[in-house]
Design an enzyme around this catalytic site. Structure first.
Site, PDB file in Angstrom:
ATOM      1  CB  ALA A 104      -5.920  37.433  49.796  1.00  0.00           C
ATOM      2  NE  ARG A 105      -3.701  43.149  53.269  1.00  0.00           N
ATOM      3  CZ  ARG A 105      -2.506  42.562  53.154  1.00  0.00           C
ATOM      4  NH1 ARG A 105      -2.403  41.253  53.241  1.00  0.00           N
ATOM      5  NH2 ARG A 105      -1.415  43.280  52.979  1.00  0.00           N
ATOM      6  CG  ASP A 162      -1.452  33.903  56.825  1.00  0.00           C
ATOM      7  OD1 ASP A 162      -1.014  33.516  57.932  1.00  0.00           O
ATOM      8  OD2 ASP A 162      -0.859  34.736  56.116  1.00  0.00           O
ATOM      9  CD  GLU A 173      -4.653  40.118  60.020  1.00  0.00           C
ATOM     10  OE1 GLU A 173      -5.305  39.554  59.123  1.00  0.00           O
ATOM     11  OE2 GLU A 173      -3.487  40.507  59.871  1.00  0.00           O
ATOM     12  CG  HIS A 232      -1.092  38.787  58.004  1.00  0.00           C
ATOM     13  ND1 HIS A 232      -1.884  39.898  57.872  1.00  0.00           N
ATOM     14  CD2 HIS A 232      -0.375  38.715  56.854  1.00  0.00           C
ATOM     15  CE1 HIS A 232      -1.652  40.477  56.696  1.00  0.00           C
ATOM     16  NE2 HIS A 232      -0.731  39.769  56.063  1.00  0.00           N
ATOM     17  N   GLY A 245       2.149  34.719  55.840  1.00  0.00           N
ATOM     18  CA  GLY A 245       2.433  34.316  54.462  1.00  0.00           C
ATOM     19  C   GLY A 245       3.842  34.695  54.006  1.00  0.00           C
ATOM     20  CB  ALA A 246       5.466  37.861  53.530  1.00  0.00           C
TER      21      ALA A 246
HETATM   22  O1  LIG Z   1       0.916  42.181  51.952  1.00  0.00           O
HETATM   23  C1  LIG Z   1       1.840  41.454  52.324  1.00  0.00           C
HETATM   24  O2  LIG Z   1       3.000  41.578  51.883  1.00  0.00           O
HETATM   25  C2  LIG Z   1       1.563  40.344  53.292  1.00  0.00           C
HETATM   26  O3  LIG Z   1       0.255  40.408  53.763  1.00  0.00           O
HETATM   27  C3  LIG Z   1       2.582  40.247  54.402  1.00  0.00           C
HETATM   28  O4  LIG Z   1       2.390  41.174  55.417  1.00  0.00           O
HETATM   29  P1  LIG Z   1       3.501  41.325  56.574  1.00  0.00           P
HETATM   30  O5  LIG Z   1       4.665  42.021  55.968  1.00  0.00           O
HETATM   31  O6  LIG Z   1       2.847  42.123  57.643  1.00  0.00           O
HETATM   32  O7  LIG Z   1       3.865  39.959  57.022  1.00  0.00           O
END
Ligand SMILES: O=C(O)[C@H](O)COP(=O)(O)O
Length: 316
Positions: free
Chosen positions: A243-244, A268, A273, A291, A293-294
């Protein structure tokens, strides 16, 4: 109209924007140079992910900026309220990456129950005695099926995580201050779908009943999981934070890992960070990713297209 995608944007977004007559620049401009770059190049829309910070000072220094777009979910790197007060559009793509983040949570969970993070670090170059010794050290793995996953925060990503959990035969319990009852539909490859009704619980109930815990809450001032919460957990629990950084107290986490209260953690995101503490980096029971995840082709393609559609609607 010119758009600067300072942390990059998928080709899907560039194609749509260019087809609508926008010019998209994908140069990565250093944070301290941004103000000059935006003004000198008459940039009217600034797109970011989580790296570029869009604070009050930058907003004030760029009077021609009309839109700030976050390719992703969390907007803690943007002074959203201030920008909106100044009349700027501030948009994000809240739904596009949920499935990818949820899959990363499961990568950490499956890796955790079979010690993959530590096995990868320790696989021997030579010698079959070390191999045999490692085989013994990693012999006490466990399965996820049949276990309970506690999800803290039941928004889009929490729900996507629950969906995978239910699909692999886990029980799901959740806490969300805004949701008491809900339903999760798990769709299978052949088009069939099974619905699971779920009732929310208190945070303490979720924490004390779970074999694994995954956090899906926005950035906030207080820790969501700290010393007190660790003491309420079952012994040998696994915990994932995608998450964060800052919602999980990392000092309390290391203590809990060392006492055996927590068997493993998947991180992650980090309190510090992008430079995680050395105690976190070196810890044999923590599986880490930077980081990401996306960071899948699928999520970024959806994000690019969704951002572009919103920009075209708002600025065309
Ligand atoms: O809040 C988000 O969408 C995620 O933490 C992904 O972050 P990022 O776009 O920096 O990978």
């Amino acid at each position: 109209m010119k758009i600067l995608a300072n942390d990059g944007i998928a080709q899907s977004g560039i194609d749509k924007l260019e087809a609508s007559g926008f010019e998209v620049l994908t140069t990565t401009v250093a944070q301290e140079q941004l103000k000059n770059f935006i003004n000198e190049n008459s940039i009217e829309a600034l797109l970011v992910r989580s790296t570029t910070k869009v604070r009050k000072e930058l907003i004030d220094a760029c009077p021609n900026l009309k839109l700030i777009g976050r390719g992703g979910v969390g907007m803690d790197n943007i002074d959203v309220d201030y920008a909106r007060q100044r009349g700027l559009f501030v948009i994000n793509t809240p739904a596009a990456s949920s499935g990818s983040v949820a899959e990363l949570v499961f990568a950490h969970l499956y890796g955790g129950v079979r010690f993959l993070y530590d096995a990868n670090r320790n696989m021997p170059l030579d010698g079959d005695s070390k191999f045999k010794q490692l085989k013994k050290s990693y012999a006490a793995g466990s399965e996820l099926r049949g276990k309970t996953l506690g999800v803290i925060g039941f928004g889009r990503i929490g729900r996507a995580t629950a969906k995978i959990a239910l699909g692999v035969g886990m029980k799901v319990v959740f806490f969300d201050p805004f949701i008491t009852e809900t339903e999760i539909a798990v769709e299978f490859y052949d088009g069939q779908s099974v619905s699971f009704p779920l009732k929310g619980m208190s945070k303490e109930e979720v924490i004390s009943q779970s074999d694994f815990i995954s956090l899906h809450v926005p950035a906030q001032k207080e820790y969501v999981i700290g010393k007190k919460e660790f003491s309420q957990m079952k012994d040998g629990v696994g915990i994932v934070n995608a998450a964060r950084g800052g919602v999980l107290d990392e000092v309390a986490l290391v203590d809990a890992l060392e006492s055996g209260k927590v068997a493993f953690a998947g991180l992650d995101v980090f309190e510090s960070e992008p430079t995680p503490e050395i105690r976190i980096l070196m810890h044999p029971k923590i599986s880490m990713t930077p980081h990401i995840g996306a960071a899948t082709g699928e999520a970024q393609t959806r994000i690019g297209a969704e951002l572009a559609d919103q920009i075209i609607t708002l600025l065309k």
